[in-house]
Design an enzyme around this catalytic site. Structure first.
Site, PDB file in Angstrom:
ATOM      1  N   LYS A 182       0.827  -1.202   0.000  1.00 55.62           N
ATOM      2  CA  LYS A 182       0.000   0.000   0.000  1.00 55.62           C
ATOM      3  C   LYS A 182       0.867   1.259   0.000  1.00 55.62           C
ATOM      4  O   LYS A 182       0.637   2.188  -0.782  1.00 55.62           O
ATOM      5  CB  LYS A 182      -0.914   0.015   1.231  1.00 55.62           C
ATOM      6  CG  LYS A 182      -1.902   1.192   1.241  1.00 55.62           C
ATOM      7  CD  LYS A 182      -2.478   1.459   2.611  1.00 55.62           C
ATOM      8  CE  LYS A 182      -1.508   2.250   3.461  1.00 55.62           C
ATOM      9  NZ  LYS A 182      -2.094   2.707   4.738  1.00 55.62           N
TER      10      LYS A 182
ATOM     11  N   ASP B 221      -6.416   1.152   1.173  1.00 58.77           N
ATOM     12  CA  ASP B 221      -6.408   1.361   2.625  1.00 58.77           C
ATOM     13  C   ASP B 221      -7.761   0.921   3.180  1.00 58.77           C
ATOM     14  O   ASP B 221      -8.563   0.310   2.472  1.00 58.77           O
ATOM     15  CB  ASP B 221      -6.099   2.825   2.955  1.00 58.77           C
ATOM     16  CG  ASP B 221      -7.228   3.772   2.569  1.00 58.77           C
ATOM     17  OD1 ASP B 221      -8.184   3.339   1.878  1.00 58.77           O
ATOM     18  OD2 ASP B 221      -7.170   4.954   2.963  1.00 58.77           O
TER      19      ASP B 221
END
Length: 216
Positions: free
Chosen positions: A121, A139
């Site tokens: 991420k 997220d």
């Protein structure tokens, strides 16, 4: 799951709701963004933005941060969650930027994820916001919205959510979609109190319909 066409229909409505969605972590260069994203894990962007001005003022370069006393780094980020581990990570990350990448932040996911504190991420955020490389960073907001709208399977892993979005959204819209879904999840489709009663996507959201029926 909803179709590719329905997915884009939903995303286009999110674009209309949040036309100016951008990354909210304050930074002046790729190094500052990388450190800020590492610090943002399991913390809010607001808390990171409060801590980083003093941190970057004291240690503006990888060289300075790598040589910084660990206790001082920790002291400057102690208002952020998991600050002890994050202090160790940003110091080690800065050192590796110097040792392996000539003090520059690498541009590829494969290289970025080898750095301390950097997962997929974080790498995707840096690729998109620092270098304009198409990427979708999943997220908690992106995952929640994707599952509530059935863009992906309810039991999908974070990687599977990312892969599903990459298949359903044109590559040139990945960065824009990432930021727009974050804004939609952060300011509208909240975790505990989503604004279903005023949501323009209620007509295609089974979760929202069920929630509204429960309230009736």
């Amino acid at each position: 799951m909803i179709s590719k066409a329905k997915t884009m229909e939903a995303i286009m409505i999110m674009y209309e709701m949040f036309p100016d969605a951008v990354g909210e972590l304050q930074h002046k260069n790729p190094f500052e963004l990388l450190i800020a994203v590492i610090l943002s894990a399991q913390a809010t962007d607001v808390s990171v933005n409060k801590a980083t001005p003093a941190l970057f003022s004291a240690y503006p370069t990888p060289e300075a941060m790598a040589e910084a006393p660990l206790d001082d780094l920790i002291d400057k980020i102690k208002t952020i969650g998991l600050y002890r581990n994050k202090g160790k990570n940003i110091k080690a990350c800065a050192a590796q930027l110097i040792e392996r990448f000539g003090g520059e932040v690498p541009k590829t996911r494969e290289e970025l994820i080898t750095l301390p504190g950097v997962g997929r991420k974080t790498a995707n955020v840096v690729m998109g916001d620092a270098f304009g490389e198409p990427a979708i960073a999943v997220d908690t907001h992106v995952e929640r919205v994707s599952k509530r709208l059935r863009i992906c399977k309810l039991d999908a892993s974070v990687t599977e959510v990312e892969e599903t979005l990459m298949k359903k959204v044109p590559k040139e819209l990945w960065i824009k979609t990432h930021h727009t879904m974050i804004f939609f999840g952060r300011y509208h489709c909240l975790a505990r109190n989503p604004k279903c009663d005023i949501c323009p996507l209620l007509y295609m959201c089974q979760d929202g319909k069920s929630r509204m029926q429960a309230k009736a």
